[in-house]
Write a protein that holds these residues in place. Structure first.
Motif, short mmCIF file in Angstrom:
data_model
loop_
_atom_site.label_atom_id
_atom_site.label_comp_id
_atom_site.label_asym_id
_atom_site.label_seq_id
_atom_site.Cartn_x
_atom_site.Cartn_y
_atom_site.Cartn_z
N PHE A 1 0.83 -1.20 0.00
CA PHE A 1 0.00 0.00 0.00
C PHE A 1 0.87 1.26 0.00
CE2 PHE A 1 -2.00 3.39 2.52
CZ PHE A 1 -3.07 3.68 1.68
N VAL A 2 1.80 1.33 0.96
CA VAL A 2 2.61 2.54 1.08
C VAL A 2 3.47 2.71 -0.17
CG1 VAL A 2 4.50 3.61 2.38
CG2 VAL A 2 2.63 2.50 3.59
N SER A 3 4.12 1.64 -0.62
CA SER A 3 5.05 1.76 -1.75
C SER A 3 4.34 2.14 -3.03
CB SER A 3 5.78 0.44 -1.99
OG SER A 3 6.26 -0.05 -0.82
N PHE A 4 3.26 1.42 -3.33
CA PHE A 4 2.64 1.64 -4.63
C PHE A 4 1.76 2.89 -4.67
CE2 PHE A 4 4.26 -2.56 -5.10
CZ PHE A 4 4.72 -2.57 -6.40
N SER A 5 1.18 3.25 -3.53
CA SER A 5 0.40 4.48 -3.53
C SER A 5 1.32 5.67 -3.76
CB SER A 5 -0.35 4.68 -2.22
OG SER A 5 -1.07 3.55 -1.93
N SER A 6 2.48 5.66 -3.10
CA SER A 6 3.39 6.79 -3.32
C SER A 6 3.98 6.75 -4.73
CB SER A 6 4.48 6.86 -2.25
OG SER A 6 4.91 5.60 -1.89
N LEU A 7 4.16 5.53 -5.24
CA LEU A 7 4.67 5.43 -6.62
C LEU A 7 3.64 6.00 -7.61
CD1 LEU A 7 6.89 4.32 -8.54
CD2 LEU A 7 5.65 2.17 -8.59
#
Ligand code: ATP
Length: 672
Positions: A434-440
């Motif tokens: 969630f954190v990685s791909f949302s910020s990506l």
């Protein structure tokens, strides 16, 4: 005391007494099983069969480490197996086609881990679904291992096997959870094979034809079936029988039982399943065929396949090949764990395995209620035909004792914590993703940022604006939007996944994600001001994100990352590190989710959430350091903007961007 001593001595056979310091003479009629009260000591080699040079104390951590290392090559597996196997290799046992068992021939299979938690199967009795065939069973099977479900007849072995494979027959109903690779799901078609107890082969076909016929039925048309059939023949050591008719003909006998069973298993192998369920693989097999079958399955497991099978009984050497045992009696799980630990468990409960007795015979003798009939018969004879006290053990009492001992044992705890580890990884993965791909995904805002910088450059050249005004304006206008994005997406994710339902924890989650977006926006502005080009800025941001994800300690624990570059400085520069788990002393969202939680382990013990994750992630037992982590993220967000200020002041104001610089150079070269 004397009674206890004499009962204790009854366990030792004549051979064990020879090496034993206890010199009491053993009654010659002592071939039966008796309970040894309150014997809580590690198994010694005098009490149990020789299992090799290993200490009988099981080092769970070491076992788990070995499991994490993945499947061991076949050669390594046999080296640490039972002494019977070394005999087999040295040729003192009847020869079997071992030339086919070569590590070079082995193709690796990505096995799956399967976990069952609180699994109960009921069938329709006189009243509605009241009969429990399997009762609250817990266990797991890992890639590259053999897991056996053992127990007396009608104890629920086949039912448990069917429940795990999702093939329960009506009117049986299953309750509880089955996790495949940590996810609560059914095994998809093609990922598993189920081998029934009875052979269903066509006698007029050869082994190769039979397997090819199965492949035609099971596999889609475009696949090369011949090579899969040959692989299956090799895996099941059927090379010598490949062209023989299964049913034979008037001048030739059909295939022996052992080979028929192996053909049955090979039929499933043409699909190259990741997990194989086998109901009684040794059904109707003589001891040589049984050993060959198990060695072949061990070889198959060494390729990475997960193998689970039911079995009523086994010889000592066959037992030595199992990795884990699930012992059932009347649907109750009396033990789940390593095979050696099972011996220790029986010893702890007061039933040490006498030397010269197969462990499986010993277990079944203790838990098979059918023996009660023999006891009753002996009681009737007792008066007329001497002393039969040695068989007067009540099986029900033994089962109750074993059950109680298991419930309070560290073995039950180890199973529970392993289950927690195998299933909890999913929640950690979800948070990371969630954190990685949302910020990506938020880098989609890059074109807008580039436009803003261009406008700022124009304004700045007309002396209408300066870097401080631009940065402050940009920050203040983006904060409400970033907050809205973080709160809406976090809430959906948080409650969809069922994370801990507490206001302060939800608030921290939202704040943490908001900080991540703020840091990411600073980084985006920085990259945009350097390139001032959409294509190159996007490419740079994606690359930077991928590198930060790799260095954040999720894919590989941070302590194990290579020191130069990956740990220093990359893992410290990656905002994912601080958001999710950070340095050992500064955990982020994982602390939010796991610190202060505990997981039930058996009925008497609990382990903390930190313990459950400890070996997989570097998460600290300290609480409240998550706020320090948030501060680091804030400092990062400010830091990127300070760098941006310097860049804007010195570069953009002079209308310098890397792209323009290159474009200029190219034009100059063309002019020449
Ligand atoms: N679908 C079903 N409907 C009714 N009863 C069932 C069903 N499945 C299993 N049982 C009952 O559950 C009990 C356990 O059966 P199961 O076949 O699992 O035992 P087992 O340990 O494999 O024994 P065996 O080795 O003798 O086959 C039996 O009494 C069986 O009749």
């Amino acid at each position: 005391m004397e009674e206890i001593q004499s009962q204790s001595d009854n366990y030792r056979s004549s051979s064990s007494s020879a090496s034993s310091p206890i010199t009491t003479k053993i009654p010659s009629n002592n071939l039966y099983y008796l309970r040894k009260p309150n014997l809580r000591q590690p198994i010694s080699f005098e009490d149990s069969p020789d299992w090799g040079e290993d200490d009988t104390e099981i080092d769970i951590d070491q076992v788990e480490e070995e499991e994490e290392l993945g499947p061991t090559p076949f050669a390594a597996t046999t080296a640490t197996g039972s002494p019977a196997l070394s005999k087999l290799n040295s040729g003192s046992l009847p020869s079997i086609p071992m030339q086919e068992i070569s590590a070079n021939d082995v193709r690796k299979i990505a096995g799956v881990s399967i976990v069952w938690k609180d699994l109960t199967v009921t069938v329709k009795g006189k009243r509605k679904y009241s009969d429990k065939v399997v009762k609250s069973s817990n266990g797991y099977a890992l890639p590259g291992t053999l897991t056996v479900i053992m127990g007396p007849a009608k104890s629920g072995k086949s039912t448990l096997l069917r429940a795990l494979s999702g093939r329960l027959r009506d009117p049986a109903k299953m309750f509880g959870e089955v996790f495949v690779n940590g996810v609560k799901s059914r095994l998809p078609y093609g990922s598993y094979g189920y081998v029934e107890r009875e052979s269903t082969l066509i006698g007029s076909l050869t082994v190769r034809e039979m397997l090819y016929y199965s492949a035609l039925l099971q596999l889609p048309g475009f696949l090369q079936k011949k090579s899969l059939v040959e692989d299956a023949i090799l895996a099941m050591s059927l090379g010598d029988y490949a062209n023989k008719l299964i049913g034979g003909h008037c001048y030739m006998k059909g295939l022996p039982n052992g080979e028929r069973r192996r053909v049955n298993i090979a039929r499933e192998l043409v699909m190259r399943p990741q997990i194989l369920f086998i109901d009684e693989p040794l059904y109707h097999l003589d001891s040589v065929s049984a050993l060959l079958m198990m060695v072949t399955l061990k070889k198959l497991a060494s390729t990475g396949c997960t193998i689970i099978f039911s079995m009523y009984q086994s010889s000592t050497e066959v037992f030595g090949l199992f990795d884990r045992i699930c012992l059932l009696s009347n649907g109750n799980t009396l033990f789940f764990g390593e095979t050696l630990a099972c011996l220790q468990h029986f010893s702890n409960a007061g039933f040490p395995c006498p030397i010269m007795q197969s462990p499986s015979d010993h277990f079944l003798r203790a838990i098979n209620t059918d023996f009660d009939r023999i006891i009753a018969m002996c009681k009737n004879w007792q008066d007329d035909h001497g002393d039969f006290s040695s068989v007067n053990m009540d099986t029900a009492v033994a089962i109750r004792t074993l059950e109680a001992t298991y419930r309070s044992s560290s073995d039950a705890g180890a199973v529970e914590s392993m289950i927690v580890r195998l299933t909890e990884k999913v929640r950690v993965t979800a948070i990371f993703v969630f954190v990685s791909f949302s910020s990506l995904l938020s880098i989609s805002g890059l074109p807008a940022h580039i436009k803003e910088i261009k406008i700022y450059t124009d304004e700045e050249s007309n002396q209408h604006s300066g870097p401080v005004v631009f940065l402050l304006g940009n920050l203040l206008s983006s904060i409400p939007f970033l907050f809205l994005i973080s709160i809406s997406s976090s809430l959906v994710f948080y409650f969809l996944l069922g994370l801990r339902d507490e206001f302060s924890l939800v608030a921290y989650f939202v704040l943490n994600f908001f900080m991540c977006l703020l840091v990411n926006e600073g980084l985006m502005l920085l990259v945009a001001s350097i390139w001032q080009d959409v294509y190159w800025s996007m490419l740079t941001m994606v690359s930077v994100h991928v590198v930060m994800m790799l260095a954040a300690g999720y894919f590989r624990i941070r302590d194990e990352l290579p020191g130069p570059v990956w740990t220093y400085p990359l893992s410290y520069l990656a905002f994912h590190t601080y958001s999710i788990q950070a340095r050992p002393s500064i955990p982020g969202l994982l602390e939010n989710e796991y610190v202060g939680t505990s997981f039930a382990v058996g009925q008497v013990r609990t382990i903390s959430g930190i313990q459950a994750l400890h070996s997989a992630y570097d998460i600290s037992p300290d609480t409240n350091v998550k706020w320090a982590n948030l501060l680091v993220l804030f400092v990062m967000a400010v830091g990127y903007r300070i760098v941006l200020f310097i860049l804007l002041y010195f570069r953009v104001s002079k209308n310098i961007a890397i792209c323009r610089f290159y474009a200029c150079n190219r034009n100059t070269n063309k002019g020449r």
